[in-house]
Design a protein around this motif. Structure first.
Motif, mmCIF file in Angstrom:
data_model
loop_
_atom_site.group_PDB
_atom_site.id
_atom_site.type_symbol
_atom_site.label_atom_id
_atom_site.label_comp_id
_atom_site.label_asym_id
_atom_site.label_seq_id
_atom_site.Cartn_x
_atom_site.Cartn_y
_atom_site.Cartn_z
ATOM 1 N N TRP A 193 -69.079 -28.134 -4.885
ATOM 2 C CA TRP A 193 -70.647 -28.787 -4.764
ATOM 3 C C TRP A 193 -70.324 -29.575 -3.654
ATOM 4 O O TRP A 193 -71.412 -29.901 -3.001
ATOM 5 N N LEU A 194 -69.124 -31.021 -3.158
ATOM 6 C CA LEU A 194 -69.579 -31.741 -2.265
ATOM 7 C C LEU A 194 -69.311 -32.093 -0.909
ATOM 8 O O LEU A 194 -69.972 -32.066 -0.218
ATOM 9 N N ALA A 195 -68.392 -30.297 -0.970
ATOM 10 C CA ALA A 195 -68.506 -29.738 0.599
ATOM 11 C C ALA A 195 -69.501 -29.086 1.051
ATOM 12 O O ALA A 195 -69.884 -29.205 2.193
ATOM 13 N N TYR A 196 -70.272 -27.769 0.094
ATOM 14 C CA TYR A 196 -70.530 -26.887 0.280
ATOM 15 C C TYR A 196 -72.637 -27.229 -0.028
ATOM 16 O O TYR A 196 -73.248 -27.294 1.256
ATOM 17 N N ASP A 197 -72.669 -27.623 -1.403
ATOM 18 C CA ASP A 197 -74.263 -27.915 -1.718
ATOM 19 C C ASP A 197 -74.564 -29.232 -1.491
ATOM 20 O O ASP A 197 -75.733 -29.637 -1.373
ATOM 21 N N LEU A 198 -73.916 -29.980 -1.407
ATOM 22 C CA LEU A 198 -73.759 -31.509 -0.896
ATOM 23 C C LEU A 198 -74.100 -32.069 0.515
ATOM 24 O O LEU A 198 -75.194 -32.592 1.237
ATOM 25 N N LEU A 199 -72.927 -31.634 1.357
ATOM 26 C CA LEU A 199 -72.529 -32.421 2.656
ATOM 27 C C LEU A 199 -73.591 -30.734 4.009
ATOM 28 O O LEU A 199 -74.114 -30.997 4.360
ATOM 29 N N TYR A 200 -72.918 -29.516 3.583
ATOM 30 C CA TYR A 200 -73.269 -28.456 3.935
ATOM 31 C C TYR A 200 -74.020 -28.833 4.089
ATOM 32 O O TYR A 200 -75.085 -28.104 5.520
ATOM 33 N N ARG A 201 -75.338 -28.101 2.764
ATOM 34 C CA ARG A 201 -76.560 -27.846 3.441
ATOM 35 C C ARG A 201 -77.512 -28.789 3.585
ATOM 36 O O ARG A 201 -78.004 -28.526 4.392
ATOM 37 N N ILE A 202 -77.271 -30.487 3.476
ATOM 38 C CA ILE A 202 -77.730 -31.220 3.808
ATOM 39 C C ILE A 202 -77.914 -31.045 5.899
ATOM 40 O O ILE A 202 -79.234 -31.035 6.159
ATOM 41 N N VAL A 203 -76.265 -31.054 6.207
ATOM 42 C CA VAL A 203 -76.306 -31.483 7.161
ATOM 43 C C VAL A 203 -77.277 -29.872 7.494
ATOM 44 O O VAL A 203 -77.395 -30.362 9.562
ATOM 45 N N ALA A 204 -76.923 -28.649 7.543
ATOM 46 C CA ALA A 204 -77.604 -27.307 8.529
ATOM 47 C C ALA A 204 -78.762 -27.426 7.941
ATOM 48 O O ALA A 204 -80.056 -27.478 9.174
ATOM 49 N N GLY A 247 -86.876 -20.152 6.933
ATOM 50 C CA GLY A 247 -86.214 -18.858 7.207
ATOM 51 C C GLY A 247 -85.133 -19.357 7.938
ATOM 52 O O GLY A 247 -83.743 -18.370 7.439
ATOM 53 N N LEU A 248 -84.584 -19.356 9.222
ATOM 54 C CA LEU A 248 -83.704 -19.953 10.091
ATOM 55 C C LEU A 248 -82.799 -20.371 9.061
ATOM 56 O O LEU A 248 -81.671 -19.828 8.707
ATOM 57 N N SER A 249 -83.477 -21.455 8.735
ATOM 58 C CA SER A 249 -82.503 -22.412 7.476
ATOM 59 C C SER A 249 -81.484 -22.155 6.801
ATOM 60 O O SER A 249 -80.754 -21.989 6.274
ATOM 61 N N GLU A 250 -82.548 -21.159 5.605
ATOM 62 C CA GLU A 250 -82.565 -20.650 4.617
ATOM 63 C C GLU A 250 -80.921 -19.645 5.138
ATOM 64 O O GLU A 250 -80.340 -19.718 4.070
ATOM 65 N N MET A 251 -81.238 -18.639 6.512
ATOM 66 C CA MET A 251 -80.457 -18.214 6.638
ATOM 67 C C MET A 251 -78.593 -18.518 7.070
ATOM 68 O O MET A 251 -77.999 -17.870 6.594
ATOM 69 N N ILE A 252 -78.740 -20.102 6.806
ATOM 70 C CA ILE A 252 -76.846 -20.166 7.224
ATOM 71 C C ILE A 252 -77.274 -21.340 5.977
ATOM 72 O O ILE A 252 -76.551 -22.166 6.299
ATOM 73 N N HIS A 253 -78.079 -20.699 4.856
ATOM 74 C CA HIS A 253 -77.547 -21.569 3.685
ATOM 75 C C HIS A 253 -77.790 -23.079 3.414
ATOM 76 O O HIS A 253 -76.929 -24.160 3.088
ATOM 77 N N GLY A 254 -78.483 -24.129 4.538
ATOM 78 C CA GLY A 254 -78.921 -25.206 4.469
ATOM 79 C C GLY A 254 -80.458 -25.524 4.151
ATOM 80 O O GLY A 254 -80.936 -24.538 3.548
ATOM 81 N N TYR A 255 -80.317 -26.645 2.983
ATOM 82 C CA TYR A 255 -81.984 -26.754 2.841
ATOM 83 C C TYR A 255 -82.893 -26.665 3.510
ATOM 84 O O TYR A 255 -83.267 -27.614 4.289
ATOM 85 N N GLY A 256 -83.933 -25.590 3.411
ATOM 86 C CA GLY A 256 -84.868 -25.602 4.623
ATOM 87 C C GLY A 256 -86.554 -26.368 4.351
ATOM 88 O O GLY A 256 -86.927 -26.705 5.040
ATOM 89 N N PHE A 257 -86.687 -27.339 2.835
ATOM 90 C CA PHE A 257 -87.183 -27.919 2.997
ATOM 91 C C PHE A 257 -86.950 -29.174 3.602
ATOM 92 O O PHE A 257 -88.051 -29.450 4.573
#
Length: 415
Positions: A193-204, A247-257
């Motif tokens: 959660w810390l590394a992926y859902d909190l950090l990576y998805r926001i940065v992406a 679509g592109l953001s969600e494809m790389i698992h970033g937060y599209g919003f």
């Protein structure tokens, strides 16, 4: 009579009314959102055979409709903000999407778990869904279309908060999903959660939004001036960009919003062509209003068909406390020490409007994992959204008129 044609007539007549309602209702000081929720309630009390409006039974439809409504609004929100992006200029929105939102999530989750008896995962999902200020229903307290005017603190802060707050709300939605799937043992979910859902998805999401914003600004403004690349002034580019970036953001698992909002904001900051930005914003606004009519009618219909049937008096009190006490107090705490007039601080703190975004987060969470008490979660959330539509819809125009009349030129300076 064909249900298909009835739906056409209902949506067409309601959307047509949207062309005049905002102006008609200005003198009565309440939002058109109230009218469409009431209309949806009345329509679904009639034996017309309209489509099922219950978001619990039609979770996929609620998820996708709220999703498209929010992302289109976020693009328009990013485009219409005039204030340059700097840490100083955006200090207040950053406070709102950090301290204020975290306090709101924690307070709502605690009430849900300790007082209402929800499971920890369900209580956290409710807190994460209710905490964000909605970008769709908050038009009455947001900045207007793109211009060269200096924005006041209240409208700018609420607009920027509505664009940014998904960066904090979505990670806690994923945290609730992790608790529902793995339980409370942190070794099962904390690291990811810390590394992926909190950090990576926001940065992406931020990175995708910024890069696509720069690319689109180059294609729209710079390249036609430097080469024979054709120039365009079509407003539908905003919708095309919204779908592409999301679509592109969600494809790389970033937060599209976040990506969509950052794209709109980047385009506006790179090239301040107000005339074309106005065209882009107006097109998104028109599509948004059609979608908003549909969502509000369905929400009113869901209330008529039993959305609040599982609501207890404790849940209603908790919802009232959240809207009328927790958000205003959390907002004032988040703004502590800022040199903004007190009256504008209270407006910023009070008008954390709940709406379409909350529907999305609940639908998303319930699709990704199995939560206990889904009926109760939706009843409490539905009550909070309904209360927000009524209270904020009635008070928004008088409150904004009040601070406008008492504002001095010095109040507009960033301090």
């Amino acid at each position: 009579m064909s249900l298909y044609l009835i739906v056409f007539v209902v949506i067409g007549a309601s959307a047509l009314a949207m062309a005049w309602l905002p102006k008609w209702l200005e003198r009565f000081s309440f939002s058109y959102s109230i009218v469409f929720v009431a209309l949806g309630y009345l329509l679904y009390m009639l034996p017309l055979g309209l489509p099922e409006p219950d978001p619990l039974r039609e979770n996929e439809a609620a998820l996708r409709l709220s999703e498209i409504c929010v992302i289109i609004t976020l693009m328009g929100t990013g485009i219409k903000i005039n204030r340059r992006f700097t840490l100083k200029n955006w200090a207040v929105p950053f406070r709102l999407v950090s301290w204020t939102m975290l306090l709101c999530i924690a307070a709502m989750a605690f009430m849900g778990w300790w007082w209402l008896g929800l499971s920890l995962a369900s209580a956290l999902l409710l807190g994460a869904a209710m905490a964000p200020t909605d970008p769709v229903l908050a038009a009455d307290v947001q900045v207007g279309p793109p211009s060269d005017e200096v924005e006041d603190h209240a409208r700018f802060s609420l607009t920027a908060e509505a664009g940014l707050n998904d960066g904090m709300a979505f990670p806690f939605t994923w945290l609730a999903i992790a608790l529902a799937i793995h339980g409370v043992e942190p070794t099962e979910w904390l690291g990811r959660w810390l590394a992926y859902d909190l950090l990576y998805r926001i940065v992406a999401g931020v990175a995708m939004g910024y890069l696509m914003g720069r690319l689109l600004a180059y294609l729209l403004f710079r390249l036609p001036k430097q080469t024979r690349f054709p120039e365009t002034h079509d407003g539908f580019v905003a919708i095309a960009a919204t779908l592409l970036v999301y679509g592109l953001s969600e494809m790389i698992h970033g937060y599209g919003f976040i990506a969509v909002f950052i794209t709109g904001l980047t385009i506006k900051n790179i090239e301040r062509d107000y005339e074309y930005h106005r065209e882009l914003h107006d097109f998104t606004d028109q599509i948004e209003r059609i979608l908003l009519v549909v969502v509000l009618l369905l929400f009113g219909g869901s209330v008529a068909r039993g959305l609040l049937d599982s609501l207890t008096w404790q849940g209603a009190v908790a919802g009232g406390i959240f809207v009328l006490v927790i958000r205003p107090v959390a907002g004032m705490l988040g703004l502590w020490g800022t040199k903004i007039p007190l009256r504008e601080k209270w407006v910023i703190s009070f008008f954390g409007i709940r709406g379409i975004g909350s529907i999305f987060y609940l639908s998303f969470g319930l699709q990704e994992a199995k939560f206990a008490e889904p009926d109760q979660i939706w009843s409490i959330a539905g009550f909070i959204i309904l209360l927000s539509v009524l209270v904020h819809g009635i008070l928004a125009t008088p409150a904004m008129n009040y601070i406008d009349k008492r504002r001095t030129p010095s109040d507009l300076k960033v301090k």
